[in-house]
Design a protein around this motif. Structure first.
Motif, PDB file in Angstrom:
ATOM      1  N   PHE A  29       0.831  -1.163  -0.100  1.00 52.56           N
ATOM      2  CA  PHE A  29      -0.010   0.174  -0.071  1.00 52.56           C
ATOM      3  C   PHE A  29       0.664   1.274   0.114  1.00 52.56           C
ATOM      4  O   PHE A  29       2.006   1.151   0.149  1.00 52.56           O
ATOM      5  N   GLY A  30       0.080   2.365  -0.285  1.00 48.80           N
ATOM      6  CA  GLY A  30       0.978   3.605  -0.511  1.00 48.80           C
ATOM      7  C   GLY A  30       0.087   4.713   0.106  1.00 48.80           C
ATOM      8  O   GLY A  30      -0.613   4.358   1.171  1.00 48.80           O
ATOM      9  N   GLU A  31       0.409   6.008  -0.156  1.00 51.62           N
ATOM     10  CA  GLU A  31      -0.282   7.050   0.195  1.00 51.62           C
ATOM     11  C   GLU A  31      -1.724   7.414  -0.486  1.00 51.62           C
ATOM     12  O   GLU A  31      -1.648   8.333  -1.143  1.00 51.62           O
ATOM     13  N   GLU A  32      -2.522   6.660   0.110  1.00 55.61           N
ATOM     14  CA  GLU A  32      -3.840   6.427  -0.738  1.00 55.61           C
ATOM     15  C   GLU A  32      -4.810   7.487   0.058  1.00 55.61           C
ATOM     16  O   GLU A  32      -5.730   7.861  -0.606  1.00 55.61           O
ATOM     17  N   LYS A  33      -4.606   7.996   1.169  1.00 53.64           N
ATOM     18  CA  LYS A  33      -5.854   8.618   1.999  1.00 53.64           C
ATOM     19  C   LYS A  33      -5.315   9.996   2.099  1.00 53.64           C
ATOM     20  O   LYS A  33      -3.878  10.343   1.704  1.00 53.64           O
ATOM     21  N   ALA A  34      -6.060  10.748   2.135  1.00 53.61           N
ATOM     22  CA  ALA A  34      -5.663  12.415   2.532  1.00 53.61           C
ATOM     23  C   ALA A  34      -5.065  12.780   3.449  1.00 53.61           C
ATOM     24  O   ALA A  34      -4.080  13.906   3.210  1.00 53.61           O
ATOM     25  N   TYR A  59       1.775   2.213  11.584  1.00 54.23           N
ATOM     26  CA  TYR A  59       2.759   3.081  10.767  1.00 54.23           C
ATOM     27  C   TYR A  59       2.450   4.639  10.987  1.00 54.23           C
ATOM     28  O   TYR A  59       1.522   5.075  11.314  1.00 54.23           O
ATOM     29  N   SER A  60       3.678   5.319  10.545  1.00 50.58           N
ATOM     30  CA  SER A  60       3.781   6.743  11.040  1.00 50.58           C
ATOM     31  C   SER A  60       3.882   7.759   9.587  1.00 50.58           C
ATOM     32  O   SER A  60       4.933   8.270   9.441  1.00 50.58           O
ATOM     33  N   PRO A  61       2.828   8.104   9.029  1.00 53.18           N
ATOM     34  CA  PRO A  61       2.868   9.205   7.770  1.00 53.18           C
ATOM     35  C   PRO A  61       3.043  10.560   8.552  1.00 53.18           C
ATOM     36  O   PRO A  61       2.488  10.965   9.553  1.00 53.18           O
ATOM     37  N   PHE A  62       3.548  11.665   7.665  1.00 50.78           N
ATOM     38  CA  PHE A  62       3.350  12.786   7.998  1.00 50.78           C
ATOM     39  C   PHE A  62       1.771  13.134   7.379  1.00 50.78           C
ATOM     40  O   PHE A  62       1.615  13.157   6.302  1.00 50.78           O
ATOM     41  N   ILE A  63       1.103  13.452   8.493  1.00 53.10           N
ATOM     42  CA  ILE A  63      -0.409  13.735   8.355  1.00 53.10           C
ATOM     43  C   ILE A  63      -0.635  15.335   7.625  1.00 53.10           C
ATOM     44  O   ILE A  63      -1.592  15.565   7.157  1.00 53.10           O
ATOM     45  N   TYR A 111      -9.648  14.818  11.679  1.00 56.62           N
ATOM     46  CA  TYR A 111      -8.780  15.326  10.748  1.00 56.62           C
ATOM     47  C   TYR A 111      -9.216  16.097   9.521  1.00 56.62           C
ATOM     48  O   TYR A 111     -10.301  15.468   9.023  1.00 56.62           O
ATOM     49  N   ASN A 112      -9.013  17.230   9.477  1.00 53.66           N
ATOM     50  CA  ASN A 112      -9.820  18.154   8.928  1.00 53.66           C
ATOM     51  C   ASN A 112     -11.332  18.167   8.731  1.00 53.66           C
ATOM     52  O   ASN A 112     -12.108  18.045   7.867  1.00 53.66           O
ATOM     53  N   GLY A 113     -11.833  18.260  10.099  1.00 53.65           N
ATOM     54  CA  GLY A 113     -13.007  18.262  10.270  1.00 53.65           C
ATOM     55  C   GLY A 113     -13.952  16.846  10.380  1.00 53.65           C
ATOM     56  O   GLY A 113     -15.178  16.728  10.508  1.00 53.65           O
ATOM     57  N   SER A 114     -13.009  15.714  10.116  1.00 58.70           N
ATOM     58  CA  SER A 114     -13.858  14.503  10.011  1.00 58.70           C
ATOM     59  C   SER A 114     -12.849  13.363  11.079  1.00 58.70           C
ATOM     60  O   SER A 114     -11.857  13.695  10.944  1.00 58.70           O
ATOM     61  N   LYS A 115     -13.668  12.391  11.501  1.00 59.17           N
ATOM     62  CA  LYS A 115     -13.011  11.363  12.024  1.00 59.17           C
ATOM     63  C   LYS A 115     -13.124  10.106  11.269  1.00 59.17           C
ATOM     64  O   LYS A 115     -12.728   8.815  11.630  1.00 59.17           O
ATOM     65  N   GLY A 116     -13.364  10.114  10.136  1.00 60.94           N
ATOM     66  CA  GLY A 116     -13.238   9.271   9.085  1.00 60.94           C
ATOM     67  C   GLY A 116     -12.068   8.536   8.598  1.00 60.94           C
ATOM     68  O   GLY A 116     -11.747   8.858   7.443  1.00 60.94           O
ATOM     69  N   ASN A 117     -11.417   8.265   9.555  1.00 61.41           N
ATOM     70  CA  ASN A 117      -9.853   7.873   9.057  1.00 61.41           C
ATOM     71  C   ASN A 117      -9.322   6.711   9.916  1.00 61.41           C
ATOM     72  O   ASN A 117      -9.882   6.090  10.823  1.00 61.41           O
ATOM     73  N   ASN A 118      -8.039   6.198   9.774  1.00 55.63           N
ATOM     74  CA  ASN A 118      -7.582   5.119  10.440  1.00 55.63           C
ATOM     75  C   ASN A 118      -6.338   5.750  11.503  1.00 55.63           C
ATOM     76  O   ASN A 118      -5.480   5.028  11.756  1.00 55.63           O
ATOM     77  N   ILE A 119      -6.500   6.926  11.765  1.00 53.02           N
ATOM     78  CA  ILE A 119      -5.390   7.580  12.655  1.00 53.02           C
ATOM     79  C   ILE A 119      -6.034   7.087  14.267  1.00 53.02           C
ATOM     80  O   ILE A 119      -7.196   7.606  14.570  1.00 53.02           O
ATOM     81  N   VAL A 120      -4.871   6.616  14.812  1.00 48.89           N
ATOM     82  CA  VAL A 120      -5.157   6.543  16.247  1.00 48.89           C
ATOM     83  C   VAL A 120      -4.389   7.203  17.205  1.00 48.89           C
ATOM     84  O   VAL A 120      -4.808   7.581  18.342  1.00 48.89           O
ATOM     85  N   TRP A 121      -3.461   8.149  16.682  1.00 53.46           N
ATOM     86  CA  TRP A 121      -2.907   9.179  17.473  1.00 53.46           C
ATOM     87  C   TRP A 121      -2.238  10.101  16.716  1.00 53.46           C
ATOM     88  O   TRP A 121      -1.520   9.962  15.940  1.00 53.46           O
ATOM     89  N   ARG A 122      -2.469  11.668  16.849  1.00 51.30           N
ATOM     90  CA  ARG A 122      -1.831  12.716  16.128  1.00 51.30           C
ATOM     91  C   ARG A 122      -0.698  12.973  17.093  1.00 51.30           C
ATOM     92  O   ARG A 122      -0.775  13.001  18.452  1.00 51.30           O
ATOM     93  N   GLY A 123       0.544  13.340  16.403  1.00 50.12           N
ATOM     94  CA  GLY A 123       1.549  14.102  16.961  1.00 50.12           C
ATOM     95  C   GLY A 123       2.655  13.049  17.319  1.00 50.12           C
ATOM     96  O   GLY A 123       3.706  13.567  17.110  1.00 50.12           O
TER      97      GLY A 123
END
Length: 428
Positions: A29-34, A59-63, A111-123
């Protein structure tokens, strides 16, 4: 066989890293999400959860950052610049087969006004996640360590506690921080990074009895020159040794690759086949792992192969690059083995004496066409007491048949190789 403590002498052999096979499905997989603006080094942490019968990946992308999506090679000639508010996060993915991955909508983090994502922790930056089967407190079953230095706990790997600052550790930690439970030490060992004036990036070690209170850092590995720096090193325990997947950053080429190290105690580390990657980079520009190869923590061990997940990127470390999750596999016990130095002469490996109390002797090796392996058993006086038939095919954990019954208590192995590679032996 890479453990030098069990080797007495060698003749005309060298230790060589195993040969991986990159999976046909790469990149997985790659950088598929906003919110996956720049997966960058991935800093992946992958397990096969035996309790839930599924693969899990943190995994840890720069969001928050500028992305290289769709950029040509010519466009990437412009120097990369990071976003002034650049932010990393921990994301979560799952798989049933380790190949096809899903990024579930968790509804946890905005993230950008929505929780529809797979992020478990920002920062958190450079997070190392582990599932701790030795932990008695269910609320601390999952543990994380990241730049800061800071830690956190979770019951399920998805819902995390508030971060706790680690006191007394002064490292930069701007890398893939990772930690394991070290069974030979009965301690948690953390691997992070500091900086030195002579070698630049250096691998540092910390330890803890409880994952909360950690010792001061100590440098345990650094590069050979300032051009070849040690970037990160996920470690794991495997068959009585500790192995490390050491990433090397070459400043002059701005590329990163992964090599192999081993340690008897997590403090003294030895590089194997230095300069030779265990996961080679592609030599095709803009291929998914041309620029960088960062090993994930940790490998997944199956009966027929070892799965080495890694983060690949299609361009240079300091440039505009796209990041991916990738997979390479090794044969069982295939991290490193002995081969001939001079192909015109046989190679010989003699082990130290060990106690033998009955049972079978097994060997794992690859044999090329026309090659062979001959194994003899020696007593404490160095006299041959038994020998097996010549081995002419590749074998995995195969029992050896000797011409005499073995009765000696202290024995050693003499292994002679021609066009072959010997990885391991075992006693049952």
């Amino acid at each position: 066989m890479l453990d030098k403590r069990i080797i007495e002498t060698t003749k005309n052999v060298k230790l060589e890293v195993g040969k991986v096979e990159k999976h046909d499905a790469n990149p997985l997989f790659g950088e598929e999400k906003a919110w996956e603006m720049r997966i960058d080094n991935l800093y992946g942490n992958i397990i096969f959860d035996q309790e839930e019968h599924m693969y899990k990946c943190w995994y840890s992308p720069f969001i928050v950052d500028y992305a290289a999506h769709g950029m040509t090679l010519e466009e990437r000639a412009v120097p990369y610049r990071e976003h002034p508010e650049r932010e990393m996060g921990i994301c979560y993915a799952t798989s049933k087969d380790g190949i096809n991955w899903e990024k579930p909508v968790l509804e946890l983090v905005e993230y950008n006004g929505s929780k529809g994502n797979n992020i478990v922790w920002r920062g958190p930056h450079g997070a190392g996640v582990m599932k701790d089967l030795s932990e008695n407190d269910p609320a601390k079953r999952y543990k994380v360590i990241f730049q800061g230095m800071a830690i956190g706990f979770s019951a399920d790997g998805i819902h995390w506690s508030e971060k706790r600052k680690v006191k007394g550790v002064k490292v930069a930690g701007d890398t893939h921080n990772n930690a394991i439970w070290a069974p030979t030490l009965n301690k948690y060992i953390g691997i992070t990074r500091t900086w030195g004036p002579k070698f630049g990036r250096e691998v540092a070690r910390i330890e803890s009895d409880n994952f909360i209170d950690w010792t001061r850092e100590e440098v345990v590995l650094h590069g050979t020159t300032k051009d070849l720096q040690t970037y990160s090193m996920p470690i794991f325990y495997y068959k009585q040794v500790y192995l490390g997947l050491l990433t090397i950053y070459q400043q002059s080429t701005d590329r990163v690759w992964t090599e192999l190290t081993w340690s008897p105690d997590t403090r003294n580390w030895y590089r194997i086949d230095e300069g030779t990657p265990i996961i080679p980079n592609s030599e095709k520009k803009l291929d998914y792992d041309y620029g960088c190869v960062y090993a994930c923590a940790s490998p997944v061990f199956l009966d027929d192969k070892i799965m080495l997940y890694y983060g690949g990127s299609d361009w240079l470390h300091s440039g505009w690059r796209n990041g991916f999750l990738c997979l390479a596999t090794l044969r069982p016990d295939g991290f490193a083995g002995y081969v001939q130095e001079n192909k015109n002469q046989k190679g010989v490996i003699a082990t130290k004496l060990f106690k033998y109390k009955g049972g079978g002797l097994k060997l794992t090796a690859d044999v090329e066409k026309g090659g062979s392996i001959h194994v003899s058993l020696l007593n404490s006086d160095g006299e041959q007491i038994a020998a097996c038939e010549s081995i002419t095919n590749s074998i995995t954990d195969e029992y050896l048949k000797f011409d005499k019954e073995i009765k000696e208590e202290n024995i050693s192995l003499k292994i002679e190789i021609i066009q072959a590679k010997v990885y391991s032996f075992g006693i049952e």
